[in-house]
Design an enzyme around this catalytic site. Structure first.
Site, short mmCIF file in Angstrom:
data_model
loop_
_atom_site.label_atom_id
_atom_site.label_comp_id
_atom_site.label_asym_id
_atom_site.label_seq_id
_atom_site.Cartn_x
_atom_site.Cartn_y
_atom_site.Cartn_z
N PHE A 183 -6.71 -0.07 -2.07
CA PHE A 183 -6.19 1.21 -1.67
C PHE A 183 -4.74 1.70 -2.11
O PHE A 183 -4.20 2.57 -2.05
CB PHE A 183 -6.31 1.37 -0.22
CG PHE A 183 -5.64 0.34 0.46
CD1 PHE A 183 -4.33 0.15 0.43
CD2 PHE A 183 -6.45 -0.63 1.09
CE1 PHE A 183 -3.73 -0.86 1.11
CE2 PHE A 183 -5.81 -1.72 1.75
CZ PHE A 183 -4.33 -1.76 1.83
N TYR A 217 18.90 17.48 -34.04
CA TYR A 217 17.94 16.62 -33.64
C TYR A 217 16.78 17.27 -32.90
O TYR A 217 15.49 17.01 -32.99
CB TYR A 217 18.44 15.59 -32.45
CG TYR A 217 19.41 14.57 -33.37
CD1 TYR A 217 19.50 14.49 -34.51
CD2 TYR A 217 19.85 13.43 -32.50
CE1 TYR A 217 20.29 13.13 -35.06
CE2 TYR A 217 20.67 12.46 -33.00
CZ TYR A 217 20.78 12.47 -34.34
OH TYR A 217 21.60 11.58 -35.04
N GLU A 234 1.69 -3.34 6.86
CA GLU A 234 1.82 -2.25 5.71
C GLU A 234 3.09 -2.45 4.93
O GLU A 234 3.91 -1.48 5.21
CB GLU A 234 1.13 -0.97 5.69
CG GLU A 234 -0.39 -1.16 6.16
CD GLU A 234 -0.79 0.32 6.48
OE1 GLU A 234 -0.32 1.40 6.53
OE2 GLU A 234 -1.95 0.08 7.28
N TYR A 273 -12.75 -7.17 9.62
CA TYR A 273 -11.88 -6.04 9.65
C TYR A 273 -12.44 -4.56 9.37
O TYR A 273 -13.08 -4.49 8.49
CB TYR A 273 -10.74 -6.19 8.59
CG TYR A 273 -9.64 -5.05 8.71
CD1 TYR A 273 -8.98 -4.94 9.48
CD2 TYR A 273 -9.80 -4.15 7.39
CE1 TYR A 273 -7.87 -3.60 9.71
CE2 TYR A 273 -8.97 -3.14 7.55
CZ TYR A 273 -7.99 -2.93 8.64
OH TYR A 273 -7.21 -1.81 8.46
N HIS A 286 -4.69 9.81 12.52
CA HIS A 286 -4.06 9.57 11.22
C HIS A 286 -3.86 11.01 10.46
O HIS A 286 -3.13 10.95 9.42
CB HIS A 286 -4.92 8.61 10.23
CG HIS A 286 -4.74 7.30 10.45
ND1 HIS A 286 -5.09 6.75 11.55
CD2 HIS A 286 -4.19 6.25 9.61
CE1 HIS A 286 -4.92 5.35 11.56
NE2 HIS A 286 -4.38 4.99 10.44
N ARG A 307 14.61 18.24 -35.66
CA ARG A 307 14.22 17.21 -36.58
C ARG A 307 13.45 15.97 -36.02
O ARG A 307 12.55 15.46 -36.69
CB ARG A 307 15.53 16.71 -37.27
CG ARG A 307 15.33 15.53 -38.35
CD ARG A 307 16.42 15.03 -38.94
NE ARG A 307 17.86 15.47 -38.59
CZ ARG A 307 18.96 14.60 -38.60
NH1 ARG A 307 18.75 13.40 -38.89
NH2 ARG A 307 20.13 15.00 -38.08
N ASN A 314 -9.13 5.50 3.71
CA ASN A 314 -8.64 4.64 2.82
C ASN A 314 -8.89 4.92 1.32
O ASN A 314 -10.06 5.06 1.17
CB ASN A 314 -9.11 3.09 3.02
CG ASN A 314 -8.15 2.44 4.02
OD1 ASN A 314 -7.98 1.09 3.81
ND2 ASN A 314 -7.68 2.99 5.06
#
Length: 497
Positions: A327, A279, A411, A53, A83, A282, A195
């Site tokens: 990734f 609060y 994905e 791959y 991309h 404190r 990646n």
């Protein structure tokens, strides 16, 4: 001192110093050997007939299509071009630089199969402040930060853009000016570059660097409000917190006691009739401390990520490249969302303390003005803190709780960590403004406690504030005062220890 990519342990402090130019970083011979050895493994696999791959196959859902050796270079180039689909405003230039530094450190560990030539070109960009233009939107955080990393490394091919004197310039022009030829990518190199989690990581690093200061500043703002309100220091005693020993709580209690140490003002009302404070005063150790705990958790995970290899596939031998999920941004995405909540709470409690100072109790005039009616005093800046607090609440929705399948279902679970990182930094930007206004209020409240003296560090900060913002006697335009206070915070001028 010299940092060695791919060998030494990189921390948030070190990467910030590399970005600022106060720490030199180099590619030692050992790292070069690691890079070259892994590259040899990739070339062996690329020339074989077995499908591996990303080395001799297509990507994502096209992983079942084998690519010939002749097509390899075009495949890797196409990967970056297709991309690079980010949109929106460009990220800050420093983020681009952090991304490149983090990527070089990962690539130099010898599991990514990239050529030394490519790593050295990225180093040239870093060392010469050739910072690529990267859009802020478009990453889903798995297979890492594909879109932003594609934009980051397009200039290697002579595509994309660089920053030059705050202007955007085509990469081709900049490469030519530096006498550089575009690089032709080879097997696996496109994947190794795009990646990874470096976009998420850069936002985590930037946010943590800012949050570290703001955690301490929140303690200072709270301590100065305590002085102005004439609250009690007893809730910060060590004995109280050792029986519920959260690290963050103990650290905050200790810090606030240091900040008000030897305060004449605090000591002056030790026997007053007030039993306890609200609060927001404190419980500062518990609230600020919880945020500190979240900060430490995110810091731990970020530094693990910073020293990890997060591309895909991971090259282990001449015959094995594992296609896994290093990734995937989930480990940082969830922690960033936790960090966002922790940061937002610093603003939430700060706004409440600012409101407290306006109520006109225990010797303070209403709205912190001695001549109310004609004058509104400090009534309105708290509207701004209230607006920012609500904006932060809306930003606390966790993107990591969502996932939308991409890449034809290959994905099918993504982290959305890039959005988590961006929102984390937006919240921190709002916290700077909220704390700036509280510090302005606290200084005004302290005016009404004179001639009593405060602790040494509080007096120093009071003087610094007064150097930039005068005491409010009569109504005036407050926008300039707020901006000056915000600049003090952004430039980290206030003394926190």
């Amino acid at each position: 001192m010299m940092f060695q990519y791919g060998i030494a342990h990189l921390t948030i402090d070190k990467i910030i110093k590399i970005v600022n130019g106060t720490l030199k970083a180099t590619l030692a011979e050992q790292a070069k050997t690691q890079i070259n050895a892994c590259r040899h493994k990739v070339e062996t696999m690329a020339s074989g007939s077995k499908p591996v791959y990303g080395i001799n196959t297509g990507f994502g859902p096209l992983c079942d299509v084998q690519i010939t050796p002749e097509q390899t270079s075009k495949l890797q180039e196409n990967l970056l071009l297709t991309h690079a689909v980010g949109v929106g405003n460009p990220i800050d230039k420093r983020l681009s630089k952090i991304m490149m530094i983090a990527k070089v450190h990962a690539l130099s560990q010898g599991f990514s199969g990239i050529r030394l030539k490519v790593v050295e070109r990225i180093l040239y960009f870093i060392e010469n402040d050739l910072l690529p233009v990267v859009p802020e939107q478009g990453s889903v955080g798995a297979s890492g930060d594909l879109a932003p990393l594609s934009h980051l490394f397009l200039p290697l091919l002579g595509e994309g853009e660089f920053w030059q004197d705050n202007k955007i310039v085509p990469a081709k022009e900049v490469l030519k000016a530096h006498g550089l030829e575009p690089i032709k990518l080879q097997a696996k190199e496109g994947l190794a570059l795009i990646n990874g989690t470096q976009f998420i990581l850069a936002h985590a690093i930037t946010g943590l660097d800012k949050m570290q200061y703001l955690l301490n500043l929140a303690d200072l703002a709270g301590a100065m409000t305590l002085e102005g309100y004439q609250g009690s220091a007893s809730p910060f005693k060590e004995q109280l917190h050792t029986i519920r020993p959260y690290k963050g709580t103990i650290a905050v209690a200790k810090h606030i006691l240091q900040l008000v140490k030897d305060s004449e003002n605090i000591a002056s009302h030790g026997s007053c009739s007030r039993v306890q404070d609200p609060y927001s005063l404190r419980c500062m150790p518990q609230v600020h401390g919880a945020s500190r705990n979240a900060y430490e958790h995110l810091k731990e995970l970020t530094e693990i990520e910073l020293n990890s290899v997060t591309d895909n596939p991971i090259v282990l031998s001449d015959t094995e490249a594992i296609s896994g999920g290093n990734f995937h941004g989930q480990p940082l995405a969830m922690a960033l969302d936790y960090g966002s909540l922790a940061a937002a709470e610093l603003g939430n409690i700060s706004d409440i303390r600012s409101y407290l100072l306006l109520e006109g109790k225990f010797g303070l005039p209403r709205l912190l003005t001695a001549s109310g009616g004609l004058n509104s005093g400090y009534m309105i800046p708290q509207y701004t803190t209230a607006a920012l607090v609500t904006e932060n609440k809306s930003l606390c929705f966790p993107p990591s709780a969502d996932s939308i399948p991409t890449s034809l279902g290959q994905e099918d679970h993504v982290s959305m960590g890039s959005i988590s990182g961006r929102k984390f930094n937006q919240i921190l930007g709002n916290i700077e403004k909220i704390l700036a206004i509280e510090l302005m209020y606290a200084a005004q409240a302290m005016e009404f406690r004179r001639p009593l003296k405060f602790s040494k560090i509080v007096e120093e900060n009071f003087a610094l504030i007064r150097k930039n913002v005068a005491k409010l006697e009569n109504d005036r335009l407050l926008k300039d005062d707020i901006n000056k206070m915000v600049e003090l915070v952004k430039n980290r001028k206030l003394i926190i220890n």
